[in-house]
Design a protein around this motif. Structure first.
Motif, PDB file in Angstrom:
ATOM      1  N   TYR A 148      40.666  85.253  41.451  1.00 55.48           N
ATOM      2  CA  TYR A 148      40.109  84.381  40.411  1.00 55.48           C
ATOM      3  C   TYR A 148      41.192  83.467  39.855  1.00 55.48           C
ATOM      4  O   TYR A 148      40.982  82.263  39.708  1.00 55.48           O
ATOM      5  CB  TYR A 148      39.482  85.202  39.273  1.00 55.48           C
ATOM      6  N   ARG A 149      42.352  84.025  39.551  1.00 52.24           N
ATOM      7  CA  ARG A 149      43.446  83.220  39.003  1.00 52.24           C
ATOM      8  C   ARG A 149      43.877  82.136  39.992  1.00 52.24           C
ATOM      9  O   ARG A 149      44.173  81.005  39.594  1.00 52.24           O
ATOM     10  CB  ARG A 149      44.622  84.118  38.613  1.00 52.24           C
ATOM     11  N   ALA A 150      43.899  82.470  41.270  1.00 52.78           N
ATOM     12  CA  ALA A 150      44.279  81.480  42.294  1.00 52.78           C
ATOM     13  C   ALA A 150      43.231  80.372  42.378  1.00 52.78           C
ATOM     14  O   ALA A 150      43.581  79.187  42.492  1.00 52.78           O
ATOM     15  CB  ALA A 150      44.459  82.157  43.651  1.00 52.78           C
ATOM     16  N   LEU A 151      41.948  80.721  42.319  1.00 48.03           N
ATOM     17  CA  LEU A 151      40.886  79.711  42.343  1.00 48.03           C
ATOM     18  C   LEU A 151      40.976  78.812  41.120  1.00 48.03           C
ATOM     19  O   LEU A 151      40.833  77.586  41.222  1.00 48.03           O
ATOM     20  CB  LEU A 151      39.514  80.377  42.424  1.00 48.03           C
ATOM     21  N   GLU A 152      41.219  79.421  39.975  1.00 44.56           N
ATOM     22  CA  GLU A 152      41.360  78.665  38.732  1.00 44.56           C
ATOM     23  C   GLU A 152      42.515  77.662  38.853  1.00 44.56           C
ATOM     24  O   GLU A 152      42.385  76.496  38.479  1.00 44.56           O
ATOM     25  CB  GLU A 152      41.620  79.667  37.603  1.00 44.56           C
ATOM     26  N   GLN A 153      43.618  78.110  39.413  1.00 45.47           N
ATOM     27  CA  GLN A 153      44.782  77.244  39.602  1.00 45.47           C
ATOM     28  C   GLN A 153      44.476  76.111  40.593  1.00 45.47           C
ATOM     29  O   GLN A 153      44.851  74.959  40.363  1.00 45.47           O
ATOM     30  CB  GLN A 153      45.958  78.078  40.086  1.00 45.47           C
ATOM     31  N   LEU A 154      43.768  76.436  41.675  1.00 37.49           N
ATOM     32  CA  LEU A 154      43.422  75.412  42.659  1.00 37.49           C
ATOM     33  C   LEU A 154      42.514  74.342  42.056  1.00 37.49           C
ATOM     34  O   LEU A 154      42.693  73.151  42.318  1.00 37.49           O
ATOM     35  CB  LEU A 154      42.745  76.048  43.876  1.00 37.49           C
ATOM     36  N   VAL A 155      41.536  74.748  41.249  1.00 41.80           N
ATOM     37  CA  VAL A 155      40.657  73.763  40.601  1.00 41.80           C
ATOM     38  C   VAL A 155      41.496  72.856  39.702  1.00 41.80           C
ATOM     39  O   VAL A 155      41.367  71.623  39.756  1.00 41.80           O
ATOM     40  CB  VAL A 155      39.532  74.441  39.792  1.00 41.80           C
ATOM     41  N   ALA A 156      42.348  73.452  38.887  1.00 42.08           N
ATOM     42  CA  ALA A 156      43.178  72.665  37.970  1.00 42.08           C
ATOM     43  C   ALA A 156      44.067  71.686  38.746  1.00 42.08           C
ATOM     44  O   ALA A 156      44.212  70.523  38.344  1.00 42.08           O
ATOM     45  CB  ALA A 156      44.021  73.591  37.098  1.00 42.08           C
ATOM     46  N   GLN A 157      44.627  72.141  39.853  1.00 41.15           N
ATOM     47  CA  GLN A 157      45.476  71.266  40.667  1.00 41.15           C
ATOM     48  C   GLN A 157      44.690  70.106  41.256  1.00 41.15           C
ATOM     49  O   GLN A 157      45.148  68.954  41.248  1.00 41.15           O
ATOM     50  CB  GLN A 157      46.128  72.061  41.795  1.00 41.15           C
ATOM     51  N   ARG A 158      43.491  70.400  41.758  1.00 44.91           N
ATOM     52  CA  ARG A 158      42.673  69.335  42.362  1.00 44.91           C
ATOM     53  C   ARG A 158      42.259  68.308  41.307  1.00 44.91           C
ATOM     54  O   ARG A 158      42.254  67.110  41.564  1.00 44.91           O
ATOM     55  CB  ARG A 158      41.440  69.929  43.046  1.00 44.91           C
ATOM     56  N   LEU A 159      41.897  68.792  40.120  1.00 42.84           N
ATOM     57  CA  LEU A 159      41.505  67.862  39.055  1.00 42.84           C
ATOM     58  C   LEU A 159      42.696  67.027  38.595  1.00 42.84           C
ATOM     59  O   LEU A 159      42.558  65.824  38.361  1.00 42.84           O
ATOM     60  CB  LEU A 159      40.882  68.628  37.890  1.00 42.84           C
ATOM     61  N   ALA A 160      43.863  67.646  38.483  1.00 41.20           N
ATOM     62  CA  ALA A 160      45.070  66.919  38.082  1.00 41.20           C
ATOM     63  C   ALA A 160      45.442  65.858  39.118  1.00 41.20           C
ATOM     64  O   ALA A 160      46.024  64.823  38.773  1.00 41.20           O
ATOM     65  CB  ALA A 160      46.230  67.892  37.877  1.00 41.20           C
ATOM     66  N   ALA A 161      45.080  66.106  40.373  1.00 40.14           N
ATOM     67  CA  ALA A 161      45.363  65.145  41.445  1.00 40.14           C
ATOM     68  C   ALA A 161      44.320  64.025  41.505  1.00 40.14           C
ATOM     69  O   ALA A 161      44.410  63.148  42.362  1.00 40.14           O
ATOM     70  CB  ALA A 161      45.433  65.868  42.783  1.00 40.14           C
ATOM     71  N   HIS A 218      46.999  82.481  52.147  1.00 43.05           N
ATOM     72  CA  HIS A 218      47.209  83.932  52.114  1.00 43.05           C
ATOM     73  C   HIS A 218      46.473  84.598  53.274  1.00 43.05           C
ATOM     74  O   HIS A 218      45.550  85.384  53.058  1.00 43.05           O
ATOM     75  CB  HIS A 218      46.683  84.518  50.801  1.00 43.05           C
ATOM     76  N   PRO A 219      46.858  84.307  54.504  1.00 46.34           N
ATOM     77  CA  PRO A 219      46.083  84.798  55.646  1.00 46.34           C
ATOM     78  C   PRO A 219      45.984  86.318  55.738  1.00 46.34           C
ATOM     79  O   PRO A 219      45.062  86.842  56.332  1.00 46.34           O
ATOM     80  CB  PRO A 219      46.801  84.215  56.856  1.00 46.34           C
ATOM     81  N   HIS A 220      46.911  87.047  55.137  1.00 45.73           N
ATOM     82  CA  HIS A 220      46.854  88.511  55.212  1.00 45.73           C
ATOM     83  C   HIS A 220      46.471  89.142  53.879  1.00 45.73           C
ATOM     84  O   HIS A 220      46.390  90.360  53.788  1.00 45.73           O
ATOM     85  CB  HIS A 220      48.206  89.069  55.672  1.00 45.73           C
ATOM     86  N   GLY A 221      46.212  88.327  52.881  1.00 55.06           N
ATOM     87  CA  GLY A 221      45.970  88.868  51.561  1.00 55.06           C
ATOM     88  C   GLY A 221      44.584  88.684  50.997  1.00 55.06           C
ATOM     89  O   GLY A 221      44.371  88.934  49.831  1.00 55.06           O
ATOM     90  N   VAL A 222      43.625  88.229  51.787  1.00 58.03           N
ATOM     91  CA  VAL A 222      42.281  88.016  51.250  1.00 58.03           C
ATOM     92  C   VAL A 222      41.217  88.743  52.069  1.00 58.03           C
ATOM     93  O   VAL A 222      40.086  88.281  52.163  1.00 58.03           O
ATOM     94  CB  VAL A 222      41.930  86.516  51.129  1.00 58.03           C
ATOM     95  N   LYS A 223      41.566  89.863  52.632  1.00 59.13           N
ATOM     96  CA  LYS A 223      40.573  90.633  53.388  1.00 59.13           C
ATOM     97  C   LYS A 223      39.406  90.975  52.462  1.00 59.13           C
ATOM     98  O   LYS A 223      39.606  91.458  51.357  1.00 59.13           O
ATOM     99  CB  LYS A 223      41.196  91.919  53.928  1.00 59.13           C
ATOM    100  N   GLY A 224      38.225  90.674  52.907  1.00 63.27           N
ATOM    101  CA  GLY A 224      37.038  90.942  52.115  1.00 63.27           C
ATOM    102  C   GLY A 224      36.562  89.769  51.282  1.00 63.27           C
ATOM    103  O   GLY A 224      35.552  89.868  50.602  1.00 63.27           O
ATOM    104  N   LEU A 225      37.285  88.639  51.318  1.00 55.98           N
ATOM    105  CA  LEU A 225      36.849  87.453  50.580  1.00 55.98           C
ATOM    106  C   LEU A 225      35.652  86.868  51.323  1.00 55.98           C
ATOM    107  O   LEU A 225      35.786  86.178  52.309  1.00 55.98           O
ATOM    108  CB  LEU A 225      37.978  86.426  50.475  1.00 55.98           C
ATOM    109  N   ASN A 226      34.473  87.185  50.824  1.00 58.16           N
ATOM    110  CA  ASN A 226      33.219  86.869  51.482  1.00 58.16           C
ATOM    111  C   ASN A 226      32.680  85.542  50.956  1.00 58.16           C
ATOM    112  O   ASN A 226      32.678  85.305  49.747  1.00 58.16           O
ATOM    113  CB  ASN A 226      32.235  88.010  51.190  1.00 58.16           C
ATOM    114  N   ASN A 227      32.202  84.690  51.836  1.00 58.45           N
ATOM    115  CA  ASN A 227      31.617  83.414  51.409  1.00 58.45           C
ATOM    116  C   ASN A 227      30.430  83.613  50.478  1.00 58.45           C
ATOM    117  O   ASN A 227      30.071  82.699  49.733  1.00 58.45           O
ATOM    118  CB  ASN A 227      31.202  82.569  52.614  1.00 58.45           C
TER     119      ASN A 227
END
Length: 106
Positions: free
Chosen positions: A37-50, A68-77
């Motif tokens: 969640y924190r990473a998604l929040e940061q990505l949104v903020a970065q995209r808006l700032a850009a 994070h190719p090895h750190g998001v196992k289970g991240l389901n669409n």
């Protein structure tokens, strides 16, 4: 030629999850991986700032998988809409840039 199976491949679990809704699965995943969640929040903020006018949750999921190719196992669409709604609840100013649709399930 042997039959191809999906056994053991992440994200391709074809066994039905009885008694566990997508929302329940999301809450379990989110509790186990609060950094997502924190990473998604940061990505949104970065995209808006850009200068982005729209932000797509599926694109953010792919960005997480790329970073994070090895750190998001289970991240389901299936979780994109639930993360979008959570982000919008915490950041109502993002409502114009993150599109959501009407939910079909409670």
């Amino acid at each position: 030629m042997p039959a191809l199976t999906h056994d053991g491949l992440p994200g391709l679990d074809l066994q039905p999850r009885t008694g566990s809704s997508i929302t329940d699965q999301f809450h379990a995943f989110d509790s186990a991986h609060p950094w997502v969640y924190r990473a998604l929040e940061q990505l949104v903020a970065q995209r808006l700032a850009a200068g982005a006018n729209r932000v797509g949750m599926k694109a953010l999921f792919e960005a997480l998988r790329w970073r994070h190719p090895h750190g998001v196992k289970g991240l389901n669409n299936n979780y994109t809409a639930l993360y979008a709604r959570r982000l919008l609840a915490q950041h109502p100013e993002w409502v114009p840039v993150i599109e959501t649709r009407r939910r079909h399930s409670p």
